[in-house]
Design an enzyme around this catalytic site. Structure first.
Site, PDB file in Angstrom:
ATOM      1  N   ASP A  14      -0.822  -6.262  -0.214  1.00 59.53           N
ATOM      2  CA  ASP A  14      -1.183  -5.600   1.038  1.00 59.53           C
ATOM      3  C   ASP A  14      -2.691  -5.482   1.183  1.00 59.53           C
ATOM      4  O   ASP A  14      -3.403  -5.206   0.213  1.00 59.53           O
ATOM      5  CB  ASP A  14      -0.580  -4.193   1.058  1.00 59.53           C
ATOM      6  N   GLU A  43       9.194  -3.386  10.897  1.00 53.79           N
ATOM      7  CA  GLU A  43       9.565  -2.127  10.264  1.00 53.79           C
ATOM      8  C   GLU A  43      10.096  -1.107  11.265  1.00 53.79           C
ATOM      9  O   GLU A  43       9.536  -0.936  12.357  1.00 53.79           O
ATOM     10  CB  GLU A  43       8.369  -1.533   9.508  1.00 53.79           C
ATOM     11  N   GLU A 102      -1.267  -5.509   8.455  1.00 57.14           N
ATOM     12  CA  GLU A 102      -0.523  -4.769   9.475  1.00 57.14           C
ATOM     13  C   GLU A 102      -1.091  -5.101  10.849  1.00 57.14           C
ATOM     14  O   GLU A 102      -2.304  -5.125  11.049  1.00 57.14           O
ATOM     15  CB  GLU A 102      -0.587  -3.266   9.212  1.00 57.14           C
ATOM     16  N   LYS A 156      -0.804  -9.509   3.077  1.00 60.40           N
ATOM     17  CA  LYS A 156      -0.127  -8.998   4.265  1.00 60.40           C
ATOM     18  C   LYS A 156      -1.091  -8.107   5.045  1.00 60.40           C
ATOM     19  O   LYS A 156      -1.815  -7.310   4.468  1.00 60.40           O
ATOM     20  CB  LYS A 156       1.123  -8.197   3.918  1.00 60.40           C
ATOM     21  N   ASP A 160       0.819  -1.208   0.000  1.00 60.42           N
ATOM     22  CA  ASP A 160       0.000   0.000   0.000  1.00 60.42           C
ATOM     23  C   ASP A 160       0.859   1.266   0.000  1.00 60.42           C
ATOM     24  O   ASP A 160       0.329   2.375  -0.102  1.00 60.42           O
ATOM     25  CB  ASP A 160      -0.990   0.008   1.164  1.00 60.42           C
ATOM     26  N   SER A 161       2.168   1.101   0.057  1.00 51.20           N
ATOM     27  CA  SER A 161       3.084   2.234  -0.131  1.00 51.20           C
ATOM     28  C   SER A 161       2.887   2.874  -1.494  1.00 51.20           C
ATOM     29  O   SER A 161       3.344   3.998  -1.733  1.00 51.20           O
ATOM     30  CB  SER A 161       4.535   1.778   0.041  1.00 51.20           C
TER      31      SER A 161
END
Length: 286
Positions: free
Chosen positions: A83, A181, A114, A112, A44-45
């Site tokens: 993501d 991270e 978070e 993925k 999602d970056s």
């Protein structure tokens, strides 16, 4: 099925470092796969590096599906990881399941999420359904408002506990790996030693089982990058120089050159055809 699977990633722990990089479209993923990446991550970056957002909170499922579908079509060997964007899984488990399925149907091999402990039920549900899951702890960008910004994690004892709790909960729920991270290397080392699944660091030091970087950061697309990034190229300057040279060639009538276009060899033949075409168009009032 692609050559690299979640099982293979798990088997790499302690034996071979896992190499992961983001890619958000077909050409980037194609190059990354040819370069031998183990995991190609549609993160999602992309909200920040592709769409120019200030954070990742505005990324939508539609965007993630679009980019996952494009990137996955290029990959033959690496594992494609997608993501789960902010708001796609936090409300309830059913939302998370529904959206994870959409990403798998778009071409991802795994998703993925978070966080860890808070989403252990969702992870367990997805894994039982057959959807591999990677977790994410330490600095979690989707929670940067609560964290007080993008800051180094693991200095406070409660942060160490939360990070380790997340990783252990993910392991117990069936996740095949966890991203750590922007976390102090000592803490990342502790987590790596305490869980049996691979840890993949980004700004978390060398004592992990693998590394991930953002495509635009490591290639030097932008001037400003996070402090933990190593630039392996300065592609941004190279692209700009190429475009400047192109502009100068066009302005100076140097492009296209003779090798870049084709003409009629028989000019008389062209003149006859031109005359007939013009006559027909004139008859039509054009």
């Amino acid at each position: 099925m692609r050559e690299t699977t979640p099982r293979k990633i798990i088997e790499m722990k302690g034996k071979e470092p896992v190499v992961m990089v983001t890619a958000y479209d077909y050409p980037s993923a194609l190059i990354a796969d040819r370069a031998g990446m183990d995991i190609i991550f549609v993160g999602d970056s992309l909200g920040m590096v592709v769409y120019g957002e200030e954070n990742t909170l505005n990324v939508t499922m539609e965007q993630m599906i679009l980019h996952t579908r494009a990137a996955s079509k290029a990959v033959r060997r690496a594992l494609v990881l997608a993501d789960m964007p902010f708001g796609s899984y936090e409300v309830d488990t059913e939302d998370g399941v529904r959206n994870a399925v959409r990403l798998i149907q778009a071409g991802a091999d795994a998703v993925k999420i978070e966080g860890g402990y808070d989403h252990r039920k969702l992870v367990r549900k997805l894994v039982r359904m057959g959807i591999p899951v990677m977790g994410h702890t330490g600095l979690t960008p989707q929670r940067y408002l609560r964290l007080g910004g993008y800051r180094l994690m693991g200095e406070a004892e409660e942060e160490i506990e939360e990070i380790l709790r997340d990783a252990k909960a993910l392991e117990r729920a069936g996740a095949f790996a966890v991203v750590i991270e922007f976390t102090l290397a000592d803490v990342a080392k502790l987590v790596t030693e305490e869980v049996s699944i691979p840890t993949i660091g980004i700004g978390a030091g060398p004592y992990v089982d693998g590394q991930v970087l953002v495509w635009h950061d490591l290639l030097g697309i932008y001037d400003n990058t996070p402090p933990f990034v190593k630039k392996y190229a300065d592609i941004g300057s190279m692209i700009q120089l190429a475009l400047e040279n192109y502009r100068e060639d066009v302005k100076g009538l140097q492009f296209p050159g003779r090798e870049h276009y084709w003409e009629y060899l028989d000019k008389n033949d062209f003149e006859r055809k031109k005359r007939r075409v013009l006559e027909r168009l004139e008859e039509e009032g054009l």
